[in-house]
Write an enzyme that holds these catalytic residues in place. Sequence first.
Site, PDB file in Angstrom:
ATOM      1  N   LYS A  82      31.996  23.366  38.508  1.00  0.00           N
ATOM      2  CA  LYS A  82      32.584  22.779  37.301  1.00  0.00           C
ATOM      3  C   LYS A  82      33.759  21.863  37.653  1.00  0.00           C
ATOM      4  O   LYS A  82      33.834  20.743  37.170  1.00  0.00           O
ATOM      5  CB  LYS A  82      33.121  23.877  36.355  1.00  0.00           C
ATOM      6  CG  LYS A  82      32.109  24.871  35.870  1.00  0.00           C
ATOM      7  CD  LYS A  82      32.752  25.871  34.897  1.00  0.00           C
ATOM      8  CE  LYS A  82      33.839  26.754  35.495  1.00  0.00           C
ATOM      9  NZ  LYS A  82      33.348  27.708  36.513  1.00  0.00           N
ATOM     10  N   ARG A 129      36.054  31.014  27.607  1.00  0.00           N
ATOM     11  CA  ARG A 129      35.541  32.019  28.528  1.00  0.00           C
ATOM     12  C   ARG A 129      34.879  33.175  27.795  1.00  0.00           C
ATOM     13  O   ARG A 129      34.325  34.055  28.418  1.00  0.00           O
ATOM     14  CB  ARG A 129      36.687  32.640  29.329  1.00  0.00           C
ATOM     15  CG  ARG A 129      37.169  31.936  30.588  1.00  0.00           C
ATOM     16  CD  ARG A 129      36.168  31.831  31.668  1.00  0.00           C
ATOM     17  NE  ARG A 129      36.663  32.123  32.997  1.00  0.00           N
ATOM     18  CZ  ARG A 129      37.337  31.280  33.777  1.00  0.00           C
ATOM     19  NH1 ARG A 129      37.657  30.097  33.371  1.00  0.00           N
ATOM     20  NH2 ARG A 129      37.679  31.653  35.003  1.00  0.00           N
ATOM     21  N   ARG A 167      34.827  27.078  49.645  1.00  0.00           N
ATOM     22  CA  ARG A 167      35.998  26.528  48.958  1.00  0.00           C
ATOM     23  C   ARG A 167      37.283  27.124  49.529  1.00  0.00           C
ATOM     24  O   ARG A 167      38.244  26.399  49.785  1.00  0.00           O
ATOM     25  CB  ARG A 167      35.930  26.831  47.461  1.00  0.00           C
ATOM     26  CG  ARG A 167      37.241  26.508  46.735  1.00  0.00           C
ATOM     27  CD  ARG A 167      37.112  26.530  45.238  1.00  0.00           C
ATOM     28  NE  ARG A 167      37.107  27.879  44.708  1.00  0.00           N
ATOM     29  CZ  ARG A 167      36.727  28.185  43.472  1.00  0.00           C
ATOM     30  NH1 ARG A 167      36.298  27.244  42.662  1.00  0.00           N
ATOM     31  NH2 ARG A 167      36.768  29.417  43.041  1.00  0.00           N
ATOM     32  N   ARG A 186      42.877  30.433  47.237  1.00  0.00           N
ATOM     33  CA  ARG A 186      43.343  31.017  45.988  1.00  0.00           C
ATOM     34  C   ARG A 186      43.440  32.516  46.131  1.00  0.00           C
ATOM     35  O   ARG A 186      42.635  33.124  46.816  1.00  0.00           O
ATOM     36  CB  ARG A 186      42.330  30.691  44.876  1.00  0.00           C
ATOM     37  CG  ARG A 186      42.504  29.334  44.283  1.00  0.00           C
ATOM     38  CD  ARG A 186      41.358  28.965  43.395  1.00  0.00           C
ATOM     39  NE  ARG A 186      41.020  30.008  42.426  1.00  0.00           N
ATOM     40  CZ  ARG A 186      40.228  29.793  41.386  1.00  0.00           C
ATOM     41  NH1 ARG A 186      39.709  28.600  41.190  1.00  0.00           N
ATOM     42  NH2 ARG A 186      39.947  30.770  40.548  1.00  0.00           N
ATOM     43  N   ARG A 231      35.378  38.670  38.925  1.00  0.00           N
ATOM     44  CA  ARG A 231      35.211  37.425  38.167  1.00  0.00           C
ATOM     45  C   ARG A 231      33.750  37.209  37.776  1.00  0.00           C
ATOM     46  O   ARG A 231      33.457  36.725  36.681  1.00  0.00           O
ATOM     47  CB  ARG A 231      35.748  36.236  38.975  1.00  0.00           C
ATOM     48  CG  ARG A 231      37.273  36.192  38.985  1.00  0.00           C
ATOM     49  CD  ARG A 231      37.828  35.420  40.162  1.00  0.00           C
ATOM     50  NE  ARG A 231      37.427  34.023  40.145  1.00  0.00           N
ATOM     51  CZ  ARG A 231      37.359  33.258  41.227  1.00  0.00           C
ATOM     52  NH1 ARG A 231      37.633  33.760  42.431  1.00  0.00           N
ATOM     53  NH2 ARG A 231      37.005  31.995  41.122  1.00  0.00           N
TER      54      ARG A 231
END
Length: 191
Positions: A14, A89, A128, A137, A148
């Site tokens: 995204k 969300r 990532r 992160r 998640r």
Amino acid sequence: MKKLIFLGPPGAGKGTQAQRFQERYGLVQLSTGDMLRAAINAGSDLGNKVKDIMARGDLVPDDVVVGIIAERIAQPDIKAGYILDGFPRNVAQAEALDEMLCSRNDRLDAVIELRVDKGALLGRIETRAAATVGGAREDDNAEALSKRLEVYNAQTAPLVEYYGHRGVLKTVDGMQDIDQVTHQIETLLEL
Ligand code: AMP
């Protein structure tokens, strides 16, 4: 003015796609995750409130993100339009967004669902994490990630049906390479 949502699980692409559409078409990427991380880095009250929730991969309270988005979409720098990346969300946030848009006499142009194989997500997020300058992160570790994904399946995935019923959903095969995904979205949006 185009008002879009990019919908998909963590690691679906995204953010990558939203950045491209920002660069190419001036559509402003509105990532609630980025805004919350900025608040944490700034050490604000909001940041302190959401830090632990985000680190473990849970959703922060709806009123927090709804408030952030309501304020942001009213800013004058949004001219060509915006892409909501990571918002809504859950159904409550989607309903709040509907109300927000309705009160502005506005509506969504499209919701782009990036559909990806569940098995590929972990690898993508590891890539990532390895590629992120300045460290990964805090929620890109195995434990937070599985949380998640669980939260996505339970709370966010129902939005596919929600927007499907409203006739605005367009689904893209997110397993293609990045350029192909971009091209397919451009075609769907007639850009
Ligand atoms: P993201 O960058 O979109 O993956 O979001 C990272 C984290 O920020 C999520 O795991 C949540 O803790 C929080 N977050 C981002 N957007 C939302 C939202 N719309 N509602 C609730 N929590 C959010």
